[in-house]
Design an enzyme around this catalytic site. Structure first.
Site, short mmCIF file in Angstrom:
data_model
loop_
_atom_site.label_atom_id
_atom_site.label_comp_id
_atom_site.label_asym_id
_atom_site.label_seq_id
_atom_site.Cartn_x
_atom_site.Cartn_y
_atom_site.Cartn_z
N SER A 115 0.83 -1.22 0.00
CA SER A 115 0.00 0.00 0.00
C SER A 115 0.86 1.26 0.00
CB SER A 115 -0.93 0.00 1.21
OG SER A 115 -0.19 -0.25 2.41
N ASN A 146 -2.55 -2.90 12.81
CA ASN A 146 -4.00 -2.74 12.73
C ASN A 146 -4.50 -1.55 13.54
OD1 ASN A 146 -3.72 -5.02 11.25
ND2 ASN A 146 -4.74 -6.40 12.69
N THR A 201 -39.92 26.26 -10.73
CA THR A 201 -40.19 24.88 -10.32
C THR A 201 -40.37 24.13 -11.63
OG1 THR A 201 -42.58 25.18 -10.21
CG2 THR A 201 -41.38 25.56 -8.16
N SER A 234 -12.46 26.92 -27.06
CA SER A 234 -12.54 25.75 -27.93
C SER A 234 -11.37 25.80 -28.91
CB SER A 234 -13.86 25.78 -28.69
OG SER A 234 -13.75 25.05 -29.90
N ASN A 260 -16.45 28.52 -22.56
CA ASN A 260 -17.20 27.42 -21.93
C ASN A 260 -17.04 27.38 -20.41
OD1 ASN A 260 -17.99 26.50 -24.49
ND2 ASN A 260 -16.08 25.35 -24.73
N GLU A 271 -18.73 22.50 -15.11
CA GLU A 271 -19.01 21.17 -15.68
C GLU A 271 -18.18 20.08 -15.01
OE1 GLU A 271 -20.22 22.01 -20.29
OE2 GLU A 271 -18.19 22.53 -19.68
N TYR A 299 -9.82 -7.22 11.87
CA TYR A 299 -9.17 -6.64 10.69
C TYR A 299 -9.06 -7.66 9.55
CZ TYR A 299 -5.74 -4.55 7.59
OH TYR A 299 -5.13 -4.04 6.48
N GLN A 306 -7.69 -2.27 3.56
CA GLN A 306 -6.69 -1.40 2.93
C GLN A 306 -7.29 -0.63 1.76
OE1 GLN A 306 -2.52 -2.72 2.61
NE2 GLN A 306 -2.87 -2.84 0.41
N LYS A 348 -8.36 3.47 1.45
CA LYS A 348 -7.57 4.68 1.33
C LYS A 348 -7.70 5.46 0.03
CE LYS A 348 -4.61 2.95 4.75
NZ LYS A 348 -5.50 1.75 4.78
N1 ARG Z 1 -1.69 -1.38 4.79
C1 ARG Z 1 -2.59 -1.87 5.76
C2 ARG Z 1 -3.92 -1.15 5.65
O1 ARG Z 1 -3.95 -0.16 5.03
C3 ARG Z 1 -2.06 -1.65 7.15
C4 ARG Z 1 -2.47 -2.67 8.14
C5 ARG Z 1 -1.86 -3.97 7.83
N2 ARG Z 1 -2.15 -4.93 8.80
C6 ARG Z 1 -1.91 -6.22 8.57
N3 ARG Z 1 -2.16 -7.02 9.53
N4 ARG Z 1 -1.49 -6.65 7.44
O2 ARG Z 1 -4.92 -1.58 6.12
#
Ligand code: ARG
Length: 461
Positions: free
Chosen positions: A23, A110, A155, A278, A286, A291, A318, A323, A326
């Protein structure tokens, strides 16, 4: 590949699997929050005697140095790490040795990532709130200047009754009040600190969770259930919900501005600074910004639907699915923030074509209800009055006239009740100015409203 685990593995991670799992590409944005959380955790570990003061000092100075070096561009967050947490711990350990390896005592990624996302959300909410405030200030100024600028109210996108520009803009001011309240509601519910929840079941170390919560500014203290702490992303879904509604408001506003700015409406003219041309048609100017805001609303809705879907089936506590929270959240926050900011500039540089709007307000029988009300005040039952004016409107259409143009004889075709005072009763000025009940467009009620908005914004009217 610098990893936080590996002891129980015999084979290296497949390269594609590593990349798929990583990530770092997007959670590097959490570096500030991650370091902030680690600093609080390290200080608490020292206070509780879980690690030594010497190790604590090394960790704290090391973390501060990493942050400074990143800011100064001396180091960068490379893609060889699994995530931002791995990056921090690896670099720290490279720099300070064994002490770095003690930072993660009594903590899991976590609860760490749950904390990071809450800290991120808190900052995002405050930036969004501030940008909405600036937008409200722009609206407030426009309202102040346009208390007597008449325009038709619609309306079904059919002319209905006349209002003023101040009144129309006030509707958006109200929406943005609610948007800010919603954002603040999200902030209320993230005031519990998840750090110390561990992987899912807390820890046997004597962590001082109350102290950490206070140190990090969580006013309600630590979270009460460690499983919920690491698996809760409700606040992100709420945040996306709030963002989706903000974008919906901006999108409706965009739609109106696009209409108003169109050749045939001509109610407003967007500044050159917020318009584009344009490549082929030399005459074009425009409303691309409006838009795009309307279009980007789709992305934010998408992020909300995406996250709701991610969470619908994951068991406690978890799971790596989480993940996926995000990218959508980061993108939605960026999108919403830039849309709100641009909107304030676009609005305050937009020119209102007062005469065009007033002319439009005079046409289209926007005073027909007032004509019916005139009869009611003279004793005619409303339903009958409605019929009489309806027939007169039909007559006007065939004659190409407005109600205001009818002679008394023509009024009398449908009812003998009309007298000379009908003209005054249905004038544009009367129709708007006499509407002074709370919430209506008349100057008297709008001034009260502006007084309230000035107080709300904490500014002098
Ligand atoms: N990159 C993970 C997330 O965004 C972080 C937590 C990872 N935890 C794990 N047990 N692999 O959720």
């Amino acid at each position: 590949m610098a990893k936080l685990w590996g002891g129980r593995f015999e084979a290296a991670t497949d390269k594609d699997a590593f990349e798929f799992n990583a990530s770092i590409g997007f959670d590097k944005r959490l570096i500030e929050e991650d370091i902030e959380g680690s600093l609080a955790h390290a200080k608490m570990l020292v206070r509780t005697g879980i690690i030594s003061a010497e190790d604590g000092d090394l960790i704290i100075n090391g973390l501060n140095d990493i942050f400074k070096d990143l800011k100064d561009g001396k180091i960068a967050i490379g893609d060889e790490y699994e995530d931002v947490h791995s990056f921090v711990e690896s670099v720290l350990t490279e720099r300070i040795g064994d002490a770095g390896k003690r930072l993660h005592t009594g903590r899991s990624r976590n609860d760490q990532v749950a904390l990071d996302m809450k800290l991120y959300t808190r900052k995002a909410v405050s930036k969004l709130d501030q940008s909405l405030r600036v937008l409200q200030e722009a609206l407030f100024n426009l309202m102040k200047d346009n208390l007597d600028t008449f325009m038709p109210g619609f309306t079904h996108l059919q002319k209905a009754q006349s209002v003023t520009v101040a009144h129309h803009l006030g509707a958006y001011f109200e929406m943005f009040i609610r948007d800010r309240e919603r954002l603040n509601g999200v902030e209320e519910r993230i005031s519990y600190c998840p750090l110390g929840a561990g992987a899912l079941a807390g820890t046997t170390y004597p962590l001082d969770r109350e102290w950490v919560a206070e140190e990090l500014g969580f006013k309600c203290g630590p979270t009460r259930n460690s499983m919920d702490s690491v698996s809760d992303r409700d606040y992100l879904i709420e945040l996306l919900g709030a963002l989706a509604i903000i974008m919906m408001h901006l999108s409706r506003f965009s739609e109106e501005i696009i209409l108003w700015n169109s050749n045939d409406y001509g109610f407003v003219e967007l500044s050159d600074r917020y318009s584009t041309g344009s490549s082929i048609m030399p005459q074009k100017k425009n409303p691309d910004i409006a838009e795009l805001v309307r279009g980007k609303t789709g992305r934010v809705y998408g992020a909300l639907m995406g996250l709701l879907t991610v969470f619908k089936g994951i068991p406690l506590a978890y799971d790596k699915d989480m993940q996926e929270d995000k990218e959508g959240v980061f993108d939605a926050v960026d999108t919403c923030l830039s849309s709100v900011k641009l909107f304030a500039g676009m609005l305050s540089t937009m020119r209102f074509n007062n005469e065009v709007m007033e002319k439009s307000a005079r046409a289209g029988f926007t005073n027909a209800t007032d004509a019916a009300d005139y009869l009611v005040k003279k004793g005619v039952p409303f339903r009958d009055a409605h019929g009489i004016i309806g027939r007169l409107v039909l007559y006007c259409i065939s004659e190409g006239k407005a109600l205001d143009d009818l002679s008394l004889d023509e009024w009398h075709r449908e009812s003998p009740v009309f007298e000379d005072d009908i003209y005054e009763a249905i004038s544009l000025k009367t129709c708007v100015e006499k509407r002074v009940t709370m919430g209506a467009p008349g100057r008297a009620s709008m001034e009260k409203c502006l007084g309230y908005y000035a107080e709300y914004l904490g500014i002098n009217k």
